[in-house]
Scaffold this active site. Sequence first.
Site, mmCIF file in Angstrom:
data_model
loop_
_atom_site.group_PDB
_atom_site.id
_atom_site.type_symbol
_atom_site.label_atom_id
_atom_site.label_comp_id
_atom_site.label_asym_id
_atom_site.label_seq_id
_atom_site.Cartn_x
_atom_site.Cartn_y
_atom_site.Cartn_z
ATOM 1 N N SER A 142 0.842 -1.206 0.000
ATOM 2 C CA SER A 142 0.000 0.000 0.000
ATOM 3 C C SER A 142 0.869 1.244 0.000
ATOM 4 O O SER A 142 1.978 1.238 0.547
ATOM 5 C CB SER A 142 -0.893 0.024 1.237
ATOM 6 O OG SER A 142 -1.567 1.268 1.326
ATOM 7 N N TYR A 155 -1.709 -0.380 10.241
ATOM 8 C CA TYR A 155 -1.849 -0.727 8.819
ATOM 9 C C TYR A 155 -0.591 -0.326 8.033
ATOM 10 O O TYR A 155 -0.043 -1.117 7.263
ATOM 11 C CB TYR A 155 -3.092 -0.024 8.263
ATOM 12 C CG TYR A 155 -3.419 -0.360 6.831
ATOM 13 C CD1 TYR A 155 -4.197 -1.473 6.523
ATOM 14 C CD2 TYR A 155 -2.956 0.425 5.777
ATOM 15 C CE1 TYR A 155 -4.505 -1.783 5.200
ATOM 16 C CE2 TYR A 155 -3.252 0.123 4.462
ATOM 17 C CZ TYR A 155 -4.040 -0.980 4.178
ATOM 18 O OH TYR A 155 -4.335 -1.283 2.870
ATOM 19 N N ILE A 188 -8.207 2.904 -3.661
ATOM 20 C CA ILE A 188 -8.917 2.180 -4.717
ATOM 21 C C ILE A 188 -10.387 2.076 -4.326
ATOM 22 O O ILE A 188 -10.711 1.684 -3.202
ATOM 23 C CB ILE A 188 -8.346 0.748 -4.875
ATOM 24 C CG1 ILE A 188 -6.830 0.769 -5.123
ATOM 25 C CG2 ILE A 188 -9.062 0.003 -6.001
ATOM 26 C CD1 ILE A 188 -6.363 1.483 -6.365
HETATM 27 N N1 LIG Z 1 -8.938 -0.581 -1.352
HETATM 28 C C1 LIG Z 1 -7.891 0.217 -1.204
HETATM 29 O O1 LIG Z 1 -7.998 1.441 -1.271
HETATM 30 C C2 LIG Z 1 -6.524 -0.387 -0.964
HETATM 31 C C3 LIG Z 1 -5.405 0.477 -1.014
HETATM 32 C C4 LIG Z 1 -4.140 -0.051 -0.783
HETATM 33 C C5 LIG Z 1 -3.993 -1.403 -0.517
HETATM 34 N N2 LIG Z 1 -5.088 -2.215 -0.470
HETATM 35 C C6 LIG Z 1 -4.863 -3.619 -0.149
HETATM 36 O O2 LIG Z 1 -5.409 -4.433 -1.168
HETATM 37 C C7 LIG Z 1 -5.839 -5.666 -0.619
HETATM 38 C C8 LIG Z 1 -7.305 -5.911 -0.964
HETATM 39 O O3 LIG Z 1 -8.056 -4.821 -0.489
HETATM 40 P P1 LIG Z 1 -9.608 -4.622 -0.844
HETATM 41 O O4 LIG Z 1 -9.862 -3.163 -0.843
HETATM 42 O O5 LIG Z 1 -9.978 -5.431 -2.021
HETATM 43 O O6 LIG Z 1 -10.255 -5.207 0.500
HETATM 44 P P2 LIG Z 1 -11.601 -6.046 0.715
HETATM 45 O O7 LIG Z 1 -11.926 -5.903 2.168
HETATM 46 O O8 LIG Z 1 -12.639 -5.678 -0.273
HETATM 47 O O9 LIG Z 1 -11.134 -7.545 0.414
HETATM 48 C C9 LIG Z 1 -10.232 -8.204 1.247
HETATM 49 C C10 LIG Z 1 -10.543 -9.690 1.222
HETATM 50 O O10 LIG Z 1 -9.577 -10.342 2.042
HETATM 51 C C11 LIG Z 1 -10.250 -11.303 2.852
HETATM 52 N N3 LIG Z 1 -9.477 -11.522 4.070
HETATM 53 C C12 LIG Z 1 -9.182 -10.640 5.052
HETATM 54 N N4 LIG Z 1 -8.449 -11.219 6.006
HETATM 55 C C13 LIG Z 1 -8.278 -12.528 5.633
HETATM 56 C C14 LIG Z 1 -7.622 -13.626 6.216
HETATM 57 N N5 LIG Z 1 -6.998 -13.528 7.391
HETATM 58 N N6 LIG Z 1 -7.642 -14.798 5.553
HETATM 59 C C15 LIG Z 1 -8.253 -14.910 4.353
HETATM 60 N N7 LIG Z 1 -8.914 -13.903 3.764
HETATM 61 C C16 LIG Z 1 -8.926 -12.719 4.404
HETATM 62 C C17 LIG Z 1 -11.616 -10.681 3.136
HETATM 63 O O11 LIG Z 1 -12.582 -11.653 3.517
HETATM 64 C C18 LIG Z 1 -11.930 -10.013 1.795
HETATM 65 O O12 LIG Z 1 -12.612 -10.877 0.921
HETATM 66 C C19 LIG Z 1 -5.589 -5.563 0.896
HETATM 67 O O13 LIG Z 1 -4.350 -6.161 1.210
HETATM 68 C C20 LIG Z 1 -5.548 -4.064 1.113
HETATM 69 O O14 LIG Z 1 -4.815 -3.734 2.271
HETATM 70 C C21 LIG Z 1 -6.344 -1.737 -0.687
#
Ligand SMILES: NC(=O)c1ccc[n+]([C@@H]2O[C@H](COP(=O)([O-])OP(=O)(O)OC[C@H]3O[C@@H](n4cnc5c(N)ncnc54)[C@H](O)[C@@H]3O)[C@@H](O)[C@H]2O)c1
Length: 270
Positions: A142, A155, A188
């Site tokens: 991130s 985080y 995102i």
């Molecule tokens: N959305 C953003 O703005 C953003 C920005 C930077 C980084 N990210 C990173 O991208 C990745 C995905 O983010 P997203 O926005 O799609 O999140 P999201 O919450 O929509 O999806 C995350 C998924 O991970 C699963 N999950 C969480 N902990 C888990 C575990 N211990 N075991 C198995 N599954 C698990 C959840 O059930 C969910 O389906 C994450 O690592 C997040 O930190 C997201």
Amino acid sequence: MRLEGKSAIVTGAGRGIGRDIARRFAAEGARVVIADIEKSHADAAAAEINDGIGSAHALSADVADPDQVARLFAEAGEYFAAPLDVLVNNAGIAHHGAFLELTLDDWQRVLSNNLTSVFLCGQAGARLMAPRRQGSIINIGSISAQRGSFGRTAYGVAKAGIHQMTRIMAVELGAMGVNVNAIAPGPIDTGMTSFGPDQKRRYLERIPANRFGLAGDISGVAVFLASADAAYMNGAVVNVDGGFDAAGLIFSYEELTTVTSDARDESISE
Ligand SMILES: NC(=O)c1ccc[n+]([C@@H]2O[C@H](COP(=O)([O-])OP(=O)(O)OC[C@H]3O[C@@H](n4cnc5c(N)ncnc54)[C@H](O)[C@@H]3O)[C@@H](O)[C@H]2O)c1
């Protein structure tokens, strides 16, 4: 078909960014294991792919738990009946909490879900890839790892750990034919990102692209990193953030051209 015949595990692929990566991998010819702690989400994501996009298999696992990770990789191996080619460590949880109020429980929960999970799955994946001297691991970090932002102690530190683990894994595993890279997404819009209007405006003021990213912005880069086109990429942390990390203050063209800032300007020295 840039991933034809490849076998790939995508963690946290039940929804959001991971789900889109799984969809794009399948559309490019990979067989994909959708691993998620939420079984119903994993099932729905796999069903969507199997309904005309490609081949996917849903498995439920908490990727922060060593026993469940071991079971996940064993069951994925049975499904593929082939070696593992690509692992995407995407699962993670969002978290905001002011430094002075952060509890030890929250700190440990975020570190466990967001960083220990990458260590456990990365090690399990690399142990399968290294003996074949082939494979690609993509860690989702991130921009929060790189910028000091309010409320991002747990985080941001977890994500900074992912970026550094990516480099160390690349050094150790690169010599064994396994490439390890990270994607650092900016904000995102996954449909689940809930920002208030003030937060949204403040973000947009700092993103040169003047929009939030979409899951597709991340999955396109993930396909590239998993493909043969990225064969010589190892240890990179790729920002996919519309310029958010590069930006300091952003002025409009009008603001810049109407302000006199040159000390040698005659109108100032007079
Ligand atoms: N959305 C953003 O703005 C953003 C920005 C930077 C980084 N990210 C990173 O991208 C990745 C995905 O983010 P997203 O926005 O799609 O999140 P999201 O919450 O929509 O999806 C995350 C998924 O991970 C699963 N999950 C969480 N902990 C888990 C575990 N211990 N075991 C198995 N599954 C698990 C959840 O059930 C969910 O389906 C994450 O690592 C997040 O930190 C997201």
